[in-house]
Motif scaffolding. Sequence first.
Motif, PDB file in Angstrom:
ATOM      1  N   ASP A  20      37.386 -24.334 -53.511  1.00 56.72           N
ATOM      2  CA  ASP A  20      38.393 -24.736 -52.538  1.00 56.72           C
ATOM      3  C   ASP A  20      39.684 -25.013 -53.297  1.00 56.72           C
ATOM      4  N   ARG A  52      32.201 -24.133 -53.423  1.00 63.81           N
ATOM      5  CA  ARG A  52      31.941 -23.885 -52.006  1.00 63.81           C
ATOM      6  C   ARG A  52      31.248 -22.537 -51.875  1.00 63.81           C
ATOM      7  N   PRO A  99      33.527 -22.348 -45.706  1.00 71.59           N
ATOM      8  CA  PRO A  99      33.207 -23.760 -45.922  1.00 71.59           C
ATOM      9  C   PRO A  99      33.825 -24.596 -44.785  1.00 71.59           C
ATOM     10  N   GLU A 102      37.442 -26.337 -44.820  1.00 71.70           N
ATOM     11  CA  GLU A 102      37.976 -26.074 -46.154  1.00 71.70           C
ATOM     12  C   GLU A 102      38.670 -24.721 -46.211  1.00 71.70           C
ATOM     13  N   THR A 103      39.367 -24.502 -47.274  1.00 75.01           N
ATOM     14  CA  THR A 103      39.957 -23.212 -47.590  1.00 75.01           C
ATOM     15  C   THR A 103      39.136 -22.592 -48.705  1.00 75.01           C
ATOM     16  N   ALA A 104      38.771 -21.327 -48.555  1.00 73.46           N
ATOM     17  CA  ALA A 104      37.998 -20.634 -49.590  1.00 73.46           C
ATOM     18  C   ALA A 104      38.963 -19.983 -50.570  1.00 73.46           C
TER      19      ALA A 104
END
Length: 73
Positions: A23, A29, A45, A48-50
């Motif tokens: 992340d 993640r 995720p 979240e940001t991948a």
Amino acid sequence: MEPREDLHGSALGRKVWRINCGDVVNRERCLTVLVERNRVVLVGPPGETAVLTAGQLNQLQIALREAAEQAER
């Protein structure tokens, strides 16, 4: 690049692909790709940001291609 077999798994009798990623603060993640009937589902995720490396992007590309082929069957 990791071997393609490492991407595969199964859940509830369905083939799934899991791609490790991070992340924005570099925590581990996972992105998951699966096929639901004739559609490809990409699960990121939660909340979240991948963030993916070039190798992880390549794994995602492989997973999406294989999932698309499976969805067309």
